[in-house]
Design a protein around this motif. Structure first.
Motif, PDB file in Angstrom:
ATOM      1  N   LEU A  46       0.813  -1.217   0.000  1.00  0.00           N
ATOM      2  CA  LEU A  46       0.000   0.000   0.000  1.00  0.00           C
ATOM      3  C   LEU A  46       0.851   1.273   0.000  1.00  0.00           C
ATOM      4  CD1 LEU A  46      -2.796  -1.006   2.525  1.00  0.00           C
ATOM      5  CD2 LEU A  46      -3.111  -0.514   0.094  1.00  0.00           C
ATOM      6  N   VAL A  47       1.923   1.249   0.759  1.00  0.00           N
ATOM      7  CA  VAL A  47       2.725   2.455   0.939  1.00  0.00           C
ATOM      8  C   VAL A  47       3.770   2.631  -0.162  1.00  0.00           C
ATOM      9  CG1 VAL A  47       4.365   3.602   2.496  1.00  0.00           C
ATOM     10  CG2 VAL A  47       2.340   2.477   3.426  1.00  0.00           C
ATOM     11  N   PHE A  48       4.399   1.551  -0.572  1.00  0.00           N
ATOM     12  CA  PHE A  48       5.576   1.676  -1.428  1.00  0.00           C
ATOM     13  C   PHE A  48       5.401   1.218  -2.877  1.00  0.00           C
ATOM     14  CE2 PHE A  48       7.311   0.933   2.932  1.00  0.00           C
ATOM     15  CZ  PHE A  48       7.774   2.227   3.136  1.00  0.00           C
ATOM     16  N   SER A  49       4.276   0.594  -3.217  1.00  0.00           N
ATOM     17  CA  SER A  49       4.105   0.083  -4.581  1.00  0.00           C
ATOM     18  C   SER A  49       3.038   0.855  -5.339  1.00  0.00           C
ATOM     19  CB  SER A  49       3.703  -1.399  -4.552  1.00  0.00           C
ATOM     20  OG  SER A  49       4.737  -2.180  -4.030  1.00  0.00           O
ATOM     21  N   SER A  50       3.273   1.001  -6.617  1.00  0.00           N
ATOM     22  CA  SER A  50       2.278   1.634  -7.481  1.00  0.00           C
ATOM     23  C   SER A  50       1.121   0.658  -7.683  1.00  0.00           C
ATOM     24  CB  SER A  50       2.896   2.004  -8.823  1.00  0.00           C
ATOM     25  OG  SER A  50       3.350   0.825  -9.482  1.00  0.00           O
ATOM     26  N   LEU A  51      -0.007   1.175  -8.127  1.00  0.00           N
ATOM     27  CA  LEU A  51      -1.197   0.347  -8.318  1.00  0.00           C
ATOM     28  C   LEU A  51      -0.948  -0.772  -9.318  1.00  0.00           C
ATOM     29  CD1 LEU A  51      -4.077  -0.253  -7.559  1.00  0.00           C
ATOM     30  CD2 LEU A  51      -4.824   1.407  -9.257  1.00  0.00           C
ATOM     31  N   ASP A  52      -0.199  -0.505 -10.408  1.00  0.00           N
ATOM     32  CA  ASP A  52       0.041  -1.562 -11.390  1.00  0.00           C
ATOM     33  C   ASP A  52       0.864  -2.708 -10.788  1.00  0.00           C
ATOM     34  OD1 ASP A  52       2.227   0.196 -11.325  1.00  0.00           O
ATOM     35  OD2 ASP A  52       2.786  -0.217 -13.401  1.00  0.00           O
ATOM     36  N   LYS A  53       1.845  -2.409  -9.933  1.00  0.00           N
ATOM     37  CA  LYS A  53       2.618  -3.463  -9.266  1.00  0.00           C
ATOM     38  C   LYS A  53       1.753  -4.212  -8.252  1.00  0.00           C
ATOM     39  CE  LYS A  53       7.120  -1.367  -9.865  1.00  0.00           C
ATOM     40  NZ  LYS A  53       8.260  -0.727  -9.199  1.00  0.00           N
ATOM     41  N   ARG A  54       0.901  -3.476  -7.535  1.00  0.00           N
ATOM     42  CA  ARG A  54      -0.010  -4.117  -6.591  1.00  0.00           C
ATOM     43  C   ARG A  54      -0.959  -5.063  -7.315  1.00  0.00           C
ATOM     44  NH1 ARG A  54      -3.091   0.320  -3.741  1.00  0.00           N
ATOM     45  NH2 ARG A  54      -4.166  -1.445  -2.818  1.00  0.00           N
ATOM     46  N   LEU A  55      -1.423  -4.644  -8.491  1.00  0.00           N
ATOM     47  CA  LEU A  55      -2.333  -5.481  -9.280  1.00  0.00           C
ATOM     48  C   LEU A  55      -1.651  -6.772  -9.712  1.00  0.00           C
ATOM     49  CD1 LEU A  55      -5.006  -5.965 -10.723  1.00  0.00           C
ATOM     50  CD2 LEU A  55      -4.145  -4.590 -12.622  1.00  0.00           C
ATOM     51  N   ILE A  56      -0.435  -6.694 -10.179  1.00  0.00           N
ATOM     52  CA  ILE A  56       0.299  -7.895 -10.607  1.00  0.00           C
ATOM     53  C   ILE A  56       0.496  -8.840  -9.425  1.00  0.00           C
ATOM     54  CG2 ILE A  56       2.552  -8.728 -11.419  1.00  0.00           C
ATOM     55  CD1 ILE A  56       2.602  -6.152 -13.203  1.00  0.00           C
ATOM     56  N   THR A  57       0.918  -8.296  -8.295  1.00  0.00           N
ATOM     57  CA  THR A  57       1.106  -9.105  -7.090  1.00  0.00           C
ATOM     58  C   THR A  57      -0.208  -9.752  -6.670  1.00  0.00           C
ATOM     59  OG1 THR A  57       2.924  -7.691  -6.365  1.00  0.00           O
ATOM     60  CG2 THR A  57       1.868  -9.057  -4.674  1.00  0.00           C
TER      61      THR A  57
END
Length: 181
Positions: free
Chosen positions: A142-153
């Motif tokens: 939530l704090v350190f990743s962009s939404l696109d990286k969060r989506l992939i994860t």
């Protein structure tokens, strides 16, 4: 439906006497896909023990939800365990990810079993550790990743935690799980 032999085969990591008591006192319930098992604010009469499928555990604030973690086979919801242990209402809600057969342990027996059976107690100590690491990962995302990286994860995690090869999610489900619009 789970039968006694299947329950015993899946609980070999627990003491035999405890498994005997689980078989004697617990309920086996069938739940449809996307069924809420635990509600925020609910006092729990049973602790779910997952045998085959995965459930999602969420936090909710106002109208937003955030996926905290998945409970996998041979696990239970640690926050539900804490709610039972301290006789407090649940602070999360949990939802089935697919049609599920779940073993429901009676809350009246959970404390007794925790004190009497070291492996049962160790199960929950291990879950505390695992969930703490999961929550740290969620905070870092939530704090350190962009939404696109969060989506992939998220999609990788979702894939790892479901038995289906095809990911069947709607946009609003993904947004709900990621706590975003």
């Amino acid at each position: 439906m789970l039968n006694e032999d299947t329950i015993r085969q899946n609980l070999t990591f627990l003491e035999r006497e405890l498994v005997d008591q689980i078989v004697a006192y617990s309920q086996v319930e069938l739940f449809d896909d996307d069924t809420v098992l635990i509600r925020d604010g609910q006092y729990l009469k049973h602790l779910p023990l997952i045998i085959f499928v995965t459930i999602k555990v969420y936090s909710q604030s106002d109208d937003k939800e955030l996926l905290l973690y998945y409970d996998k086979p041979k696990q239970s919801c640690i926050i539900s365990f804490a709610a039972i242990n301290y006789n407090e209402p649940s602070i999360v809600f949990a939802v089935t990810t697919e049609r599920s057969t779940i073993l429901l342990l009676p809350s009246s027996k959970v404390s007794e079993w925790k004190n009497k059976f070291p492996r049962f107690n160790q199960l929950f100590l291990d879950l505390y550790h695992t969930r703490y690491l999961d929550l740290l990962e969620t905070i870092n995302q939530l704090v350190f990743s962009s939404l696109d990286k969060r989506l992939i994860t998220y999609l990788k995690r979702h894939s790892d935690n479901n038995t289906n090869q095809i990911i069947k999610l709607k946009h609003h489900e993904i947004a709900r799980d990621l706590g975003t619009a």
